[in-house]
Write a protein that holds these residues in place. Sequence first.
Motif, mmCIF file in Angstrom:
data_model
loop_
_atom_site.group_PDB
_atom_site.id
_atom_site.type_symbol
_atom_site.label_atom_id
_atom_site.label_comp_id
_atom_site.label_asym_id
_atom_site.label_seq_id
_atom_site.Cartn_x
_atom_site.Cartn_y
_atom_site.Cartn_z
ATOM 1 N N PHE A 132 0.819 -1.202 0.000
ATOM 2 C CA PHE A 132 0.000 0.000 0.000
ATOM 3 C C PHE A 132 0.859 1.259 0.000
ATOM 4 C CE2 PHE A 132 -2.569 3.358 1.874
ATOM 5 C CZ PHE A 132 -3.780 3.219 1.203
ATOM 6 N N GLU A 133 1.945 1.243 0.734
ATOM 7 C CA GLU A 133 2.772 2.439 0.866
ATOM 8 C C GLU A 133 3.756 2.611 -0.281
ATOM 9 O OE1 GLU A 133 3.002 3.650 5.470
ATOM 10 O OE2 GLU A 133 4.371 2.028 4.916
ATOM 11 N N THR A 134 4.102 1.519 -0.980
ATOM 12 C CA THR A 134 5.123 1.629 -2.031
ATOM 13 C C THR A 134 4.534 1.700 -3.439
ATOM 14 O OG1 THR A 134 5.384 -0.780 -2.104
ATOM 15 C CG2 THR A 134 6.864 0.451 -0.645
ATOM 16 N N MET A 135 3.333 1.164 -3.642
ATOM 17 C CA MET A 135 2.748 1.191 -4.977
ATOM 18 C C MET A 135 2.250 2.600 -5.307
ATOM 19 S SD MET A 135 0.669 -2.439 -5.108
ATOM 20 C CE MET A 135 0.286 -2.264 -6.868
ATOM 21 N N PRO A 136 2.329 3.005 -6.583
ATOM 22 C CA PRO A 136 1.874 4.348 -6.972
ATOM 23 C C PRO A 136 0.347 4.437 -6.966
ATOM 24 C CG PRO A 136 2.588 3.124 -8.906
ATOM 25 C CD PRO A 136 2.934 2.273 -7.719
ATOM 26 N N HIS A 137 -0.175 5.506 -6.365
ATOM 27 C CA HIS A 137 -1.622 5.704 -6.221
ATOM 28 C C HIS A 137 -2.136 6.760 -7.188
ATOM 29 C CE1 HIS A 137 -2.465 3.677 -2.224
ATOM 30 N NE2 HIS A 137 -1.133 3.630 -2.281
ATOM 31 N N ILE A 138 -3.382 6.581 -7.597
ATOM 32 C CA ILE A 138 -4.141 7.641 -8.268
ATOM 33 C C ILE A 138 -5.066 8.235 -7.213
ATOM 34 C CG2 ILE A 138 -5.800 8.242 -10.071
ATOM 35 C CD1 ILE A 138 -4.875 5.802 -11.630
ATOM 36 N N ALA A 139 -5.033 9.533 -7.065
ATOM 37 C CA ALA A 139 -5.903 10.218 -6.096
ATOM 38 C C ALA A 139 -6.847 11.136 -6.839
ATOM 39 C CB ALA A 139 -5.071 11.012 -5.086
ATOM 40 N N VAL A 140 -8.138 10.997 -6.569
ATOM 41 C CA VAL A 140 -9.137 11.876 -7.176
ATOM 42 C C VAL A 140 -9.380 13.037 -6.230
ATOM 43 C CG1 VAL A 140 -11.475 12.066 -8.065
ATOM 44 C CG2 VAL A 140 -10.199 9.934 -8.369
ATOM 45 N N SER A 141 -9.081 14.243 -6.698
ATOM 46 C CA SER A 141 -9.209 15.445 -5.875
ATOM 47 C C SER A 141 -10.228 16.360 -6.523
ATOM 48 C CB SER A 141 -7.863 16.166 -5.754
ATOM 49 O OG SER A 141 -6.872 15.270 -5.269
ATOM 50 N N LEU A 142 -11.337 16.618 -5.809
ATOM 51 C CA LEU A 142 -12.439 17.404 -6.352
ATOM 52 C C LEU A 142 -12.413 18.830 -5.843
ATOM 53 C CD1 LEU A 142 -15.273 14.768 -5.901
ATOM 54 C CD2 LEU A 142 -13.942 15.229 -7.951
ATOM 55 N N ALA A 143 -12.977 19.730 -6.633
ATOM 56 C CA ALA A 143 -13.218 21.135 -6.240
ATOM 57 C C ALA A 143 -11.949 21.825 -5.759
ATOM 58 C CB ALA A 143 -14.292 21.203 -5.162
ATOM 59 N N GLY A 144 -10.837 21.516 -6.413
ATOM 60 C CA GLY A 144 -9.610 22.204 -6.075
ATOM 61 C C GLY A 144 -8.918 21.705 -4.827
ATOM 62 N N ARG A 145 -9.449 20.657 -4.197
ATOM 63 C CA ARG A 145 -8.807 20.131 -3.005
ATOM 64 C C ARG A 145 -7.535 19.386 -3.406
ATOM 65 N NH1 ARG A 145 -13.882 17.090 -0.555
ATOM 66 N NH2 ARG A 145 -14.844 17.696 -2.513
ATOM 67 N N THR A 146 -6.479 19.606 -2.680
ATOM 68 C CA THR A 146 -5.202 18.993 -3.045
ATOM 69 C C THR A 146 -5.103 17.552 -2.563
ATOM 70 O OG1 THR A 146 -4.185 19.854 -1.017
ATOM 71 C CG2 THR A 146 -3.998 21.199 -3.004
ATOM 72 N N SER A 147 -5.953 17.154 -1.623
ATOM 73 C CA SER A 147 -5.857 15.809 -1.066
ATOM 74 C C SER A 147 -7.243 15.317 -0.683
ATOM 75 C CB SER A 147 -4.953 15.812 0.173
ATOM 76 O OG SER A 147 -4.900 14.528 0.744
ATOM 77 N N PRO A 148 -7.594 14.060 -1.017
ATOM 78 C CA PRO A 148 -8.896 13.517 -0.617
ATOM 79 C C PRO A 148 -9.061 13.515 0.892
ATOM 80 C CG PRO A 148 -7.875 12.133 -2.287
ATOM 81 C CD PRO A 148 -6.831 13.122 -1.838
ATOM 82 N N ALA A 149 -10.308 13.578 1.347
ATOM 83 C CA ALA A 149 -10.593 13.676 2.774
ATOM 84 C C ALA A 149 -10.103 12.463 3.544
ATOM 85 C CB ALA A 149 -12.090 13.853 2.985
ATOM 86 N N TYR A 150 -10.060 11.301 2.871
ATOM 87 C CA TYR A 150 -9.699 10.095 3.609
ATOM 88 C C TYR A 150 -8.200 9.967 3.853
ATOM 89 C CZ TYR A 150 -9.822 8.671 -1.357
ATOM 90 O OH TYR A 150 -9.690 8.621 -2.711
ATOM 91 N N ASP A 151 -7.390 10.904 3.324
ATOM 92 C CA ASP A 151 -5.964 10.869 3.653
ATOM 93 C C ASP A 151 -5.740 10.971 5.154
ATOM 94 O OD1 ASP A 151 -4.889 10.430 1.214
ATOM 95 O OD2 ASP A 151 -4.421 12.527 0.775
ATOM 96 N N ALA A 152 -6.570 11.795 5.823
ATOM 97 C CA ALA A 152 -6.419 11.966 7.270
ATOM 98 C C ALA A 152 -6.645 10.650 7.995
ATOM 99 C CB ALA A 152 -7.393 13.033 7.776
ATOM 100 N N ALA A 153 -7.586 9.830 7.484
ATOM 101 C CA ALA A 153 -7.842 8.537 8.122
ATOM 102 C C ALA A 153 -6.640 7.606 7.972
ATOM 103 C CB ALA A 153 -9.085 7.898 7.508
ATOM 104 N N TYR A 154 -6.036 7.616 6.798
ATOM 105 C CA TYR A 154 -4.833 6.803 6.610
ATOM 106 C C TYR A 154 -3.713 7.278 7.526
ATOM 107 C CZ TYR A 154 -6.633 4.487 2.404
ATOM 108 O OH TYR A 154 -7.344 3.725 1.523
ATOM 109 N N GLU A 155 -3.547 8.605 7.587
ATOM 110 C CA GLU A 155 -2.465 9.162 8.402
ATOM 111 C C GLU A 155 -2.648 8.832 9.874
ATOM 112 O OE1 GLU A 155 -2.484 13.254 7.409
ATOM 113 O OE2 GLU A 155 -1.661 12.952 5.384
#
Length: 331
Positions: A191-214
């Motif tokens: 999960f941490e080494t494979m390249p991810h595609i992130a969908v970012s809407l409305a100008g947000r730089t990071s999806p909301a669920y990044d905080a949950a992963y962090e």
Amino acid sequence: MHNDAFDYNLLSVFDAMLRERSVTRAAEQLGLTQSAMSHALNRLRDYFDDPLFVKTGKGMAPTTKAEALAGPILEVMTAMRTRVLPQASFDPATMERTFTLCMTDMGELVFLPPLIKHLRVIAPHCTLRTMQVPIPQIEALLASGEADLLLGSVRTAPETLFQQQIFMHGFATIVSTKNRDVGEHLTREQFETMPHIAVSLAGRTSPAYDAAYESHGLRRRIYLHTPHFLAVPLLMDEQPDLIATVPQELANVFCRYGIVRTVQPPVTLPPFALSQYWHPRFHHDPAIVWLRQWIKQIFDRYPVIEAVGGTVRDAAVAARRSKQPAKGRRM
């Protein structure tokens, strides 16, 4: 004409007399006694200082002044019957209207198939239009009536909007069906080494669920940020080492085409709410009330996932309890 206040109910009396040319028949049509009808007609005569309708061998004929008034009054009565009174109720079987919905391309994949399926049956003369607009423009579009509803998950919805939860869903991690290095479960290292595609809407730089992963100490190696969900499976088909985390229902749609499959990520993300939002100006609009109730009914069949620790509240349940939808409640 004198300056006393005019009773607009008398317009229906004038209209009935003009069509029936009889006090008795006009009274029957309006559901009045003949005495009440005569009293209303006398009030009209007093107001306009004219007999308006006089007895002839063929019934009550309009005077010259009544004929002059006939055109404007008929216009008002026609507008009432065809444009005002129908707003008191909404008959989906006969209504001709285009409903405009604000949603993302993900929303189109999730919401539109069941909406179209049901709309073509119960409201055959209505059509749909979708718009994808930045969140800062949503309130103005809904307030102007250019858009009827916003459907989706909006964490920063304007405080002035009403909202109702439609259903809750979780997230899923997807990988290409061509990827042979990943089994049914993603390891933490993968999960941490494979390249991810992130969908970012409305100008947000990071999806909301990044905080949950962090919060679990996980970091994603983002290779691509894109505002388009539909690009994700196609890119993964071309580059099988790419992975992505998307809403569960969207993953289900993607998997039907055999390009991607879902895998169990190292941690489970909390669920999110999909809701509908509308402006207070149209809270009592019969067509929009029907649309909201209809959408809620369709998606009530979707499973509801309880949030851990009660951090996600069911606004729909609260709305049913209070008989009003939650207003301006952030998600």
